[in-house]
Motif scaffolding. Sequence first.
Motif, PDB file in Angstrom:
ATOM      1  N   ILE A  19     -17.044  -3.762   3.750  1.00  0.00           N
ATOM      2  CA  ILE A  19     -17.784  -2.949   2.990  1.00  0.00           C
ATOM      3  C   ILE A  19     -19.272  -3.277   3.586  1.00  0.00           C
ATOM      4  CG2 ILE A  19     -18.414  -2.401   0.768  1.00  0.00           C
ATOM      5  CD1 ILE A  19     -15.571  -3.108  -0.212  1.00  0.00           C
TER       6      ILE A  19
ATOM      7  N   LEU B 113     -14.580 -10.735  -2.461  1.00  0.00           N
ATOM      8  CA  LEU B 113     -14.201  -9.522  -2.779  1.00  0.00           C
ATOM      9  C   LEU B 113     -12.794  -9.792  -3.942  1.00  0.00           C
ATOM     10  CD1 LEU B 113     -15.109  -6.704  -3.402  1.00  0.00           C
ATOM     11  CD2 LEU B 113     -13.978  -6.094  -1.462  1.00  0.00           C
TER      12      LEU B 113
ATOM     13  N   TYR C 260      -5.507  -8.549   4.451  1.00  0.00           N
ATOM     14  CA  TYR C 260      -5.355  -7.513   5.347  1.00  0.00           C
ATOM     15  C   TYR C 260      -6.476  -7.722   6.430  1.00  0.00           C
ATOM     16  CZ  TYR C 260      -1.734  -3.947   3.770  1.00  0.00           C
ATOM     17  OH  TYR C 260      -0.805  -3.277   3.537  1.00  0.00           O
TER      18      TYR C 260
ATOM     19  N   ALA D 151      -8.009  -4.138  -5.345  1.00  0.00           N
ATOM     20  CA  ALA D 151      -8.868  -3.705  -6.123  1.00  0.00           C
ATOM     21  C   ALA D 151      -7.903  -2.896  -7.242  1.00  0.00           C
ATOM     22  CB  ALA D 151      -9.781  -2.525  -5.639  1.00  0.00           C
TER      23      ALA D 151
ATOM     24  N   ARG E  47      -4.030 -17.338  -0.777  1.00  0.00           N
ATOM     25  CA  ARG E  47      -3.200 -16.280  -0.012  1.00  0.00           C
ATOM     26  C   ARG E  47      -2.395 -16.975   1.152  1.00  0.00           C
ATOM     27  NH1 ARG E  47      -7.723 -12.142   0.578  1.00  0.00           N
ATOM     28  NH2 ARG E  47      -6.723 -10.372  -0.435  1.00  0.00           N
TER      29      ARG E  47
ATOM     30  N   LEU F 150     -12.613  -9.571  -7.592  1.00  0.00           N
ATOM     31  CA  LEU F 150     -11.722  -8.503  -8.488  1.00  0.00           C
ATOM     32  C   LEU F 150     -10.790  -9.197  -9.138  1.00  0.00           C
ATOM     33  CD1 LEU F 150     -11.083  -6.241  -5.381  1.00  0.00           C
ATOM     34  CD2 LEU F 150     -12.463  -5.522  -7.305  1.00  0.00           C
TER      35      LEU F 150
ATOM     36  N   LEU G 208       0.705  -1.185   0.015  1.00  0.00           N
ATOM     37  CA  LEU G 208      -0.083   0.138   0.133  1.00  0.00           C
ATOM     38  C   LEU G 208       1.073   1.334   0.085  1.00  0.00           C
ATOM     39  CD1 LEU G 208      -2.757  -0.887   2.449  1.00  0.00           C
ATOM     40  CD2 LEU G 208      -3.040  -0.853  -0.045  1.00  0.00           C
TER      41      LEU G 208
ATOM     42  N   ARG H 122      -1.916  -8.071  -3.611  1.00  0.00           N
ATOM     43  CA  ARG H 122      -2.939  -7.928  -2.703  1.00  0.00           C
ATOM     44  C   ARG H 122      -3.971  -9.005  -3.024  1.00  0.00           C
ATOM     45  NH1 ARG H 122      -1.556  -2.409  -3.038  1.00  0.00           N
ATOM     46  NH2 ARG H 122      -3.404  -2.065  -4.197  1.00  0.00           N
ATOM     47  N   ARG H 123      -4.561  -9.035  -4.157  1.00  0.00           N
ATOM     48  CA  ARG H 123      -5.471  -9.926  -4.387  1.00  0.00           C
ATOM     49  C   ARG H 123      -5.211 -11.461  -4.047  1.00  0.00           C
ATOM     50  NH1 ARG H 123      -6.483  -6.610  -8.681  1.00  0.00           N
ATOM     51  NH2 ARG H 123      -5.558  -8.229 -10.581  1.00  0.00           N
TER      52      ARG H 123
ATOM     53  N   THR I 142     -10.767   0.022   1.691  1.00  0.00           N
ATOM     54  CA  THR I 142     -10.818  -1.412   1.953  1.00  0.00           C
ATOM     55  C   THR I 142     -10.576  -2.198   0.593  1.00  0.00           C
ATOM     56  OG1 THR I 142     -12.355  -1.120   3.788  1.00  0.00           O
ATOM     57  CG2 THR I 142     -12.183  -3.233   2.885  1.00  0.00           C
ATOM     58  N   MET I 143     -11.288  -1.639  -0.450  1.00  0.00           N
ATOM     59  CA  MET I 143     -11.178  -2.532  -1.763  1.00  0.00           C
ATOM     60  C   MET I 143      -9.849  -2.469  -2.145  1.00  0.00           C
ATOM     61  SD  MET I 143     -14.606  -1.383  -3.799  1.00  0.00           S
ATOM     62  CE  MET I 143     -14.018  -1.996  -5.106  1.00  0.00           C
ATOM     63  N   ALA I 144      -8.878  -1.246  -1.960  1.00  0.00           N
ATOM     64  CA  ALA I 144      -7.567  -1.361  -2.393  1.00  0.00           C
ATOM     65  C   ALA I 144      -6.926  -2.294  -1.619  1.00  0.00           C
ATOM     66  CB  ALA I 144      -7.091   0.191  -2.172  1.00  0.00           C
ATOM     67  N   ALA I 145      -6.986  -2.319  -0.229  1.00  0.00           N
ATOM     68  CA  ALA I 145      -6.293  -3.348   0.512  1.00  0.00           C
ATOM     69  C   ALA I 145      -6.598  -4.502   0.274  1.00  0.00           C
ATOM     70  CB  ALA I 145      -6.709  -3.082   1.826  1.00  0.00           C
ATOM     71  N   VAL I 146      -7.570  -5.069  -0.434  1.00  0.00           N
ATOM     72  CA  VAL I 146      -7.866  -6.541  -0.867  1.00  0.00           C
ATOM     73  C   VAL I 146      -7.369  -6.606  -2.293  1.00  0.00           C
ATOM     74  CG1 VAL I 146      -9.491  -6.747   0.964  1.00  0.00           C
ATOM     75  CG2 VAL I 146     -10.198  -6.075  -1.360  1.00  0.00           C
TER      76      VAL I 146
END
Lengths: 250, 959
Positions: free
Chosen positions: A110, A121, A102, B861, A175, A125, A69, A96-97, B855-859
Amino acid sequence: MSTPNGVSAMGTGSGVLVLADVTRVHGRGPTAVHALRGVSLTVGAGELVAVMGPSGSGKSTLLNLAGGLDHATAGMVAVEDMDLDALSAAQLAAVRRRHVGYVFQDLNLIPALTAAENVSLPLELDGATACIARRQAREALAEVGLLELVDRFPDDMSGGQQQRVAIARALVGDRRLILADEPTGALDSETGEEVLRLLRARCDAGAAGLLVTHEARHAGWADRVVFLRDGAVVDETAYAVTPQAIATSS
Amino acid sequence: MTITAPEEAPPQRPVPATGGVRRWWRSWRVALRVARRDAWRDKWRSLLVVAIILAPVAVLTTIDVYVRTDNLTRSAAWQGMERIGTAANARVVAGFTRPAAQSPDASTYSTLTRDGRLSDWSTDLAVLKVQALLPPEWRTTRIWTDTVTVRSGQSEWGVNVAVGDTRDPLVAGTYAVVEGRLPVTPSEVVLDTELANSLDLPVGSPLVLYSQDQNGNAGQPLGQATIIGIANGPESFTIGAMPGLLPGDAGTAMTTSWLVETPSPLTWSDIRAQNQRGLVLTSRSVLTDPPAFCAIDQACMDDAPLPSGPDAGEAGSINLSMRPDEAAALAAVGMLALLQVALMAGPAFAVSLRRRQRDLALIGANGGTPTDLRRAILSSALVLGLVAAGTAVAVAWLIVRLGGMLAPRFGKSMWPNPVLAPEVVAVALVAVIAAVAAAWVPARIAGRTDVLHALRGRRPSGPLRHWVAGLGAGLVAGGTGLIAIGAVLAEAVSITLGLLTFQVGTILLVPWLVNALARGGRRLPLSLRLATRDAARSRMRTVAAVSAVAAAAIGATATLVGTASNVAGRSHFYAPRAQPGVVLADITYAGEHPERADPERAVAALRAQLAESLPGATIGVARQLGGYAANGNQNTTVVLHLPDCPHPMAEDGMPLTGSSEDCMYSSPNYTLSGVVRADDQWYAAVTGDTRPEMRAALATGEAIVLDPQALQDGTVELATTTLDDNGETASIRTTALPARLAAFNIVGPRVIVGPSTTLPKGWGRDGTVSVAVVPPAGPDGSSAQAAVEAATGALSAGTGGRWTRSGHAYLEAGYQDDLRVVLGLLVAGTLALALFAALSVTALALVDARPDLATMAAVGAPPRSRRTYAAASALVVAGLGCVVGVVAGLVPGWALARLWGVGWQSGGAGVEGHQIPGSDFFTVPWLMLLAIAVGVPLITAAVAWTFTRSRIPLTRRTD
């Protein structure tokens, strides 16, 4: 080993997460803030490492760097032999996917998505079909004991349930690295212990975990504890016998 | 530690009063102050809200101010001011031997009898006697008018001449000089703009003034002068001249006035005193400040009833009275407009509520009541509404004032100070009401703020109330019923009220629809799923935006359906004037001696001309029957006499036109109509009928009847009337001809006779000749049309203007009704509203979604996720609004189709269609509606995608 978007793996040893002499400086000149100063750390498969330190010591920066990040100013961060600094934004997102999960203190989920949708999610994605993503999400939720909550929205769950869903999401798919930032901060002590027990179990099952915490009691679940102060590692404990290990050995 | 109870209870504090006007006012004062500062701090949002409210209100206010000012400009008061000019302070407009009474603006006046009653004022004095009445201390200059005729080319105009010594300083300001200067010698004149444009003579040209004969034609030359300028006075079509140009120079008392400079301004009592001496005056001070009993734009007299007469009602008074049904329709339209404004501004106040949520929670935590919380939001609306209202009034005043300043450049004049009437205040109040209405729902939700909930940063939302959706469904049903009743009865009021009810019902249904969309969106792609559920979670902002888009889409759909149905009806009943591709041109003899017209020669010249420019073209000729008889100036008109119908001649000897229920006469819209004499080429070109038997009929003297009603027992009856020299009916005769029916739907002629048909003596010839040109294969219609225009133009030039073309050459190209621009504007307007509503809500959604996006960025996106989410949010709002609007708009569209259909269904013969009782057209322009339902949301989503930053927040927090 899969690599995101064709990035070649590099040989950095046996750690799932490797930080080598990592420095992170925010700003420049006289206003520059050294968030991390030459931190080196390796987290191997099946290992849970706790990071402790006072506020402003660089714990969250360390976690952000480990998940891609944020970018290190100097040094190298590698996840499963991939140098994160060499990856583009899209490739970091792919890491990250597929490789990193995290878990935050709060606002993990969400609110507009159900538990199953939150867990699936990263898979969605990543282009997985809804059917496959949902099946894997159910499996992950079953592993954390929340199969009955698959269609429930976060607002209808307790804090502990939300964190367990977050852990399920962090581990869904293949993961192997869990980055947990104060995951029990918003929970009562009993629920917090449950969450840590679950985290410990996932690490014992082969995942690598990096846990940022304020509380020594929670750090007791880790294999090792790294102490940060002013962005530098000031102490590090040796591999310890965890309460979980004691419980299982007895 | 031991805790002991106090021996005495502590004195209790007085409980603060919770009511009272003073507390109420103080609370509002504080709230308004906070709102004012808040609005100033967040200037761009405030500007946006003000702009949304301002635009429609400013337009309405401008129209109101303009109409009032324009009415005043046309009032007697303003004309009186213009006639006084800038140097004089009064004007004597009439004088009598007896005491007179007048209105303050002298638009009405009369003499009084001995007992003080109004009497007939036929006893006007000679000019010199009136002059003798003027007090010696007044400085005066005399201006009088005469009527003359002027010529330009073959045309003649009857114009007024205002004669006065323009060198006299008292005349200043009575003329606005546009070009050149005012005359200083009798051999110079100025024209006003309108006359100068009509005569098409440049400054410096000579101008001959002729007397007028009793028929209004030019008589003897009276004088010649040079045009030395263009200047506008209070009367249009006027020449300004110096004394000495025209013989006589006297005028009469009724056409003469005196500009007056008095030692002191004339008050109303001064005028009343002069009235006793027989003078009637206008005074600048009275015109600008009329006596209390009389408004400036009214014709009124203080001591007598209003005299009746042609001028009595023309004082420019504004008649705002309207029928109750008109008022109801107007009120409903106003409510719809108000609703739209409120809906557009709604999301902005939803933003305000979200932004101030923590402030509200703190107010609540510190003892604020729900009323205080509501007041915090409503005061913001009040402040912005007041700013919008004030600005709207100022903008309207400035626009009208600017128009007034620019008007003289275009030969017009405007009342110098725009009138701010009570209606303006009412319209401006609409701005405040709209703002408060827009903030009403956010204020209600603010009043229900859960302090803990808000302090934790949760979004304000309430449970979905199903009874609201039920009420909405009921209103939609009721509105549909009203619309249906209105459509069946062709009642605009019922339709408008129904539309209002329908619209409100739709708005109440939207929350339920948003919720249903979120529930049913499980299978949607991630971004759309997120967007639908976020829309449902933030219903307040979503409902306002979706309703605004839906309202616009309902309006656009209804108009599109109504227009398309109307066009379909008109197209279905369209009656052409000729066969497609045929060019028609009418030429008329405009010479002084109609009996000397030689149409055959003119047609031969035209044929020769067209043989060169359009070789191979077929040319047919027809002539209107009637016109000037060969034996003199008697005017003969030939018309149809239909069985069982009133005689086609009105009492004045002129033919009836238009239609009644069963009786149709000649069309007033076309030069050639009624009964015509045509050759077979013209007949074939116009009707497309090439049957040999019809040609034979025309050749053997039979009439061809195009109207079944005109044929009875194989004959058609024609009537003629002949007018004598005095324009009175000299004789009416009827005759019957053998006839055949050829029921072609052609506009214009109803009965056609062949060239050899024998008609009774004296039926005369007419100056109007119709030429039908069938172009040869090859040139397109417009070039053939141009060739016919050129040929008829050449004929006009070759005959010295004696033969002229009536209007333009007409190319029959079938039904033409190009509404693409109007319909395109409707779709574009809907797009603009959808863009505005959807993008403002999307911006808010992006702010709200920041933690989710993190949150989406962290997972994992991808970077484009923020854009995709923004596009999905815009798509949800615009899509739901447009689809709901299009579906809902079909109902009022059907009503409009019926309402507008009445017009053409009852239209007269020879226009676009005949009356077809019970006929109904309902055409849905699917392509256009698809553009609204699908195209507009997609464009909105594309715009949101384009203008959203792709970077999503990567870090959740930094140390």
